[in-house]
Design an enzyme around this catalytic site. Sequence first.
Site, PDB file in Angstrom:
ATOM      1  N   ASN A  61      -1.255  16.598   2.073  1.00 36.97           N
ATOM      2  CA  ASN A  61      -2.583  17.207   2.064  1.00 36.97           C
ATOM      3  C   ASN A  61      -2.992  17.613   3.384  1.00 36.97           C
ATOM      4  O   ASN A  61      -3.790  18.526   3.334  1.00 36.97           O
ATOM      5  CB  ASN A  61      -3.574  16.138   1.306  1.00 36.97           C
ATOM      6  CG  ASN A  61      -3.680  14.855   2.145  1.00 36.97           C
ATOM      7  OD1 ASN A  61      -2.772  14.475   2.715  1.00 36.97           O
ATOM      8  ND2 ASN A  61      -4.880  13.983   1.880  1.00 36.97           N
TER       9      ASN A  61
ATOM     10  N   LYS B 160       9.116  12.347   9.063  1.00 36.71           N
ATOM     11  CA  LYS B 160       9.545  13.113   7.784  1.00 36.71           C
ATOM     12  C   LYS B 160       8.290  13.484   7.265  1.00 36.71           C
ATOM     13  O   LYS B 160       7.551  12.617   6.697  1.00 36.71           O
ATOM     14  CB  LYS B 160      10.280  12.186   6.855  1.00 36.71           C
ATOM     15  CG  LYS B 160      10.789  12.928   5.723  1.00 36.71           C
ATOM     16  CD  LYS B 160      11.225  12.061   4.642  1.00 36.71           C
ATOM     17  CE  LYS B 160       9.932  12.239   3.556  1.00 36.71           C
ATOM     18  NZ  LYS B 160       9.696  13.325   2.929  1.00 36.71           N
TER      19      LYS B 160
ATOM     20  N   GLU C  58      -1.116   4.019   5.166  1.00 33.44           N
ATOM     21  CA  GLU C  58      -2.605   4.594   4.819  1.00 33.44           C
ATOM     22  C   GLU C  58      -2.440   5.096   3.469  1.00 33.44           C
ATOM     23  O   GLU C  58      -1.575   6.168   3.329  1.00 33.44           O
ATOM     24  CB  GLU C  58      -2.926   5.851   5.854  1.00 33.44           C
ATOM     25  CG  GLU C  58      -2.920   5.489   7.329  1.00 33.44           C
ATOM     26  CD  GLU C  58      -4.469   4.719   7.495  1.00 33.44           C
ATOM     27  OE1 GLU C  58      -5.221   4.972   6.795  1.00 33.44           O
ATOM     28  OE2 GLU C  58      -4.404   4.125   8.502  1.00 33.44           O
TER      29      GLU C  58
ATOM     30  N   CYS D 175      -7.715  11.328   0.485  1.00 31.80           N
ATOM     31  CA  CYS D 175      -7.566  10.013   0.222  1.00 31.80           C
ATOM     32  C   CYS D 175      -9.048   9.082   0.267  1.00 31.80           C
ATOM     33  O   CYS D 175      -9.079   8.550  -0.569  1.00 31.80           O
ATOM     34  CB  CYS D 175      -6.639   9.446   1.218  1.00 31.80           C
ATOM     35  SG  CYS D 175      -7.155   9.629   2.934  1.00 31.80           S
TER      36      CYS D 175
ATOM     37  N   GLY E  71      -4.400  -0.017   2.151  1.00 27.52           N
ATOM     38  CA  GLY E  71      -3.798   0.020   3.411  1.00 27.52           C
ATOM     39  C   GLY E  71      -3.368  -1.206   4.376  1.00 27.52           C
ATOM     40  O   GLY E  71      -4.086  -2.082   4.104  1.00 27.52           O
TER      41      GLY E  71
ATOM     42  N   GLU F 153      -5.457   3.942  11.933  1.00 30.96           N
ATOM     43  CA  GLU F 153      -5.167   5.040  12.565  1.00 30.96           C
ATOM     44  C   GLU F 153      -6.378   5.469  13.354  1.00 30.96           C
ATOM     45  O   GLU F 153      -7.460   4.990  13.114  1.00 30.96           O
ATOM     46  CB  GLU F 153      -4.400   6.133  11.867  1.00 30.96           C
ATOM     47  CG  GLU F 153      -3.377   5.904  11.317  1.00 30.96           C
ATOM     48  CD  GLU F 153      -2.491   7.055  10.699  1.00 30.96           C
ATOM     49  OE1 GLU F 153      -3.354   7.901  10.107  1.00 30.96           O
ATOM     50  OE2 GLU F 153      -1.399   7.194  10.745  1.00 30.96           O
TER      51      GLU F 153
HETATM   52  P1  NDP Z   1       3.778  10.038  -1.835  1.00 28.41           P
HETATM   53  O1  NDP Z   1       3.471   8.534  -1.723  1.00 28.41           O
HETATM   54  O2  NDP Z   1       4.277  10.705  -2.978  1.00 28.41           O
HETATM   55  O3  NDP Z   1       4.549  10.422  -0.775  1.00 28.41           O
HETATM   56  C1  NDP Z   1       4.401  10.315   0.555  1.00 28.41           C
HETATM   57  C2  NDP Z   1       5.538  10.540   1.583  1.00 28.41           C
HETATM   58  O4  NDP Z   1       6.396   9.494   1.277  1.00 28.41           O
HETATM   59  C3  NDP Z   1       6.365  11.960   1.405  1.00 28.41           C
HETATM   60  O5  NDP Z   1       6.663  12.399   2.437  1.00 28.41           O
HETATM   61  C4  NDP Z   1       7.360  11.415   0.466  1.00 28.41           C
HETATM   62  O6  NDP Z   1       8.476  12.233   0.353  1.00 28.41           O
HETATM   63  C5  NDP Z   1       7.850  10.160   0.685  1.00 28.41           C
HETATM   64  N1  NDP Z   1       8.310   9.155   0.076  1.00 28.41           N
HETATM   65  C6  NDP Z   1       8.360   9.213  -1.446  1.00 28.41           C
HETATM   66  N2  NDP Z   1       9.145   8.188  -1.889  1.00 28.41           N
HETATM   67  C7  NDP Z   1       9.601   7.412  -0.563  1.00 28.41           C
HETATM   68  C8  NDP Z   1      10.286   6.298  -0.387  1.00 28.41           C
HETATM   69  N3  NDP Z   1      10.630   5.317  -1.700  1.00 28.41           N
HETATM   70  N4  NDP Z   1      10.484   5.815   0.713  1.00 28.41           N
HETATM   71  C9  NDP Z   1      10.104   6.365   1.856  1.00 28.41           C
HETATM   72  N5  NDP Z   1       9.445   7.817   1.663  1.00 28.41           N
HETATM   73  C10 NDP Z   1       8.896   7.920   0.492  1.00 28.41           C
HETATM   74  O7  NDP Z   1       2.177  10.457  -1.416  1.00 28.41           O
HETATM   75  P2  NDP Z   1       1.740  12.085  -1.615  1.00 28.41           P
HETATM   76  O8  NDP Z   1       2.707  12.917  -0.766  1.00 28.41           O
HETATM   77  O9  NDP Z   1       1.811  12.430  -3.149  1.00 28.41           O
HETATM   78  O10 NDP Z   1       0.355  11.871  -1.145  1.00 28.41           O
HETATM   79  C11 NDP Z   1      -0.729  11.592  -1.851  1.00 28.41           C
HETATM   80  C12 NDP Z   1      -1.311  10.304  -1.566  1.00 28.41           C
HETATM   81  O11 NDP Z   1      -1.402  10.125  -0.165  1.00 28.41           O
HETATM   82  C13 NDP Z   1      -2.315   9.802  -2.227  1.00 28.41           C
HETATM   83  O12 NDP Z   1      -2.334   8.789  -2.832  1.00 28.41           O
HETATM   84  C14 NDP Z   1      -3.754   9.808  -1.437  1.00 28.41           C
HETATM   85  O13 NDP Z   1      -4.386   8.956  -1.609  1.00 28.41           O
HETATM   86  C15 NDP Z   1      -2.507   9.210  -0.006  1.00 28.41           C
HETATM   87  N6  NDP Z   1      -3.346   9.515   1.322  1.00 28.41           N
HETATM   88  C16 NDP Z   1      -3.598   8.501   2.019  1.00 28.41           C
HETATM   89  C17 NDP Z   1      -4.399   8.834   3.274  1.00 28.41           C
HETATM   90  C18 NDP Z   1      -4.769   7.881   4.108  1.00 28.41           C
HETATM   91  O14 NDP Z   1      -5.033   8.077   5.291  1.00 28.41           O
HETATM   92  N7  NDP Z   1      -5.184   6.578   3.700  1.00 28.41           N
HETATM   93  C19 NDP Z   1      -4.372  10.371   3.561  1.00 28.41           C
HETATM   94  C20 NDP Z   1      -3.901  11.126   3.056  1.00 28.41           C
HETATM   95  C21 NDP Z   1      -3.347  11.046   1.828  1.00 28.41           C
HETATM   96  P3  NDP Z   1       8.438  13.506  -0.559  1.00 28.41           P
HETATM   97  O15 NDP Z   1       6.882  14.058  -0.902  1.00 28.41           O
HETATM   98  O16 NDP Z   1       9.068  14.588   0.146  1.00 28.41           O
HETATM   99  O17 NDP Z   1       9.057  13.208  -1.847  1.00 28.41           O
END
Ligand code: NDP
Length: 487
Positions: free
Chosen positions: A151, A174, A248, A282, A457, A461
């Site tokens: 995002n 990554k 996070e 988020c 979390g 940060e």
């Molecule tokens: P995901 O959990 O699907 O993915 C986050 C990252 O983790 C991506 O780079 C993803 O790769 C990677 N990933 C996926 N599976 C694994 C694994 N088993 N081990 C290690 N890495 C993995 O989240 P989204 O990208 O869909 O983001 C949306 C979510 O993020 C929402 O729940 C939102 O609330 C949260 N968020 C939280 C924030 C905060 O500061 N608290 C800020 C922004 C978002 P890939 O996508 O390439 O598959």
Amino acid sequence: MTTPVYENFINGHFLKNQTGDTFAVKNPATDEVIYHVEIADEFIQNAAIESAKQGFAAWSAMTPIERSRILLKAVAILRERNDELAKVEVLDTGKPWQEAECVDVETGADVIEYFAGLAPAQVGQQQMVGNDFYYTRKEPLGICAGIGAWNYPLQIACWKSGPALAAGNAVIFKPSEETPLGAIKLAEIFIEAGVPAGVFNVVQGAAEVGQWLTANPNIEKVSFTGEVGTGKKVMASAAGSLKDVTMELGGKSPLLVFDDADVSQAVSAAMLGNFYTQGEICTNCTRIYVHKNVYQQFIDELKTRTEQNIIAGDPMDPEVNLGALISKKHQELVLGYIDKGIQEGATLLTGGKALSPASAPSGYFVEPTVFVDCKDDMTIVKEEIFGPVMSVLVFDDEDDVIQRANDTHLGLAAGVFTKDIQRAHRVIHQLQAGICWINSYGNSPAEMPVGGYKQSGIGRENGIETLDHYTQTKSIYVGMSNIESPF
Ligand code: NDP
């Protein structure tokens, strides 16, 4: 037309993988492939670790003030290239230009600047113990992994690398495979600013590459931004080598609007906290609890402003303030939640459908959607949707609404609107959330720590305390007299 192919960024330059495997990245507003990216295969993964080891040796040997000077150069370049970088973010994420142009790059640069400033100010302690004494040193951890969500791709890369690099660590980052370009741009900028090769590496790919990072014994810490479920997997995997973690994660945050609140201000906050970045934030206040005395006024104004003031369309059009969701799959997920809301008895005040604006007919848009008549046990009120979907609920008792607001396993953020300053603080102190706002919503300056309570979390940060999460304390005892020994 051929699209560019980006390689992984290792040891200060692009490095070709050996398998030749790539993935495609689409512009969410057009459904068109805009470029391809090489997946980090075993060759790249090994190179990333070796590169980060060398980068760490060089970077950690520099004085904090030297590191600070270089990071500040990177901040200046980020700001100079604001528009170019903002465009990358718009094309990757589908978010409106009018947001990216003033938020994404700027808030990323702010955080690197903040930690660059703090780096030389980090001190250990010294204390006499009789004639002897001890002192402590704040030492970097080594190689840290950053794993980002889609995002705020560039901002997340800045928020993770800022404190990590300021403290003297090397990073392997990554990005999400939906939005891989921002982190590459940041890597190039770090090199241009004078950060030694190997200090900031970018590996590309999906979950498997993330899993490799979390399991790799050479990595000391993982800072992860993403879903709660993924966060649990990351933490379990990191436990295998007892890595430090920062998590996070997601939220389902409440906003409480009391009957003495400035209702128009509260509506502004509710709209910002549900429709900004088309709802993909988020900390969004997706549960809006409104006091029964101002409920009708609140939803009347909310409906009018939502229907009149939101412009969906080509995100590069500076007039557009509602962009496309990240993917077709995510659009379907959000529409599925909307159907569930209707099935479970909530009433649609406005929105509820997919959108196909004339200027971006193939984009993954969803109308800004407001549900009223919501109940606490409805799926749309309990689960994070991560789209432009707001649920409005009614309350009439302070203690009761606090209990309802806290009745969730998540605890990322919360907000209160009231003119009664005692109530504002009394209520906010009882809300179980890490990031809280009074008569405001969503602001997140570099100085303010952010992170979640409960399953939203671990760690923080931004803010001063975050630098400590990227260092470890070494205690050194100094004997000043003869050792007393029974042997
Ligand atoms: P995901 O959990 O699907 O993915 C986050 C990252 O983790 C991506 O780079 C993803 O790769 C990677 N990933 C996926 N599976 C694994 C694994 N088993 N081990 C290690 N890495 C993995 O989240 P989204 O990208 O869909 O983001 C949306 C979510 O993020 C929402 O729940 C939102 O609330 C949260 N968020 C939280 C924030 C905060 O500061 N608290 C800020 C922004 C978002 P890939 O996508 O390439 O598959």
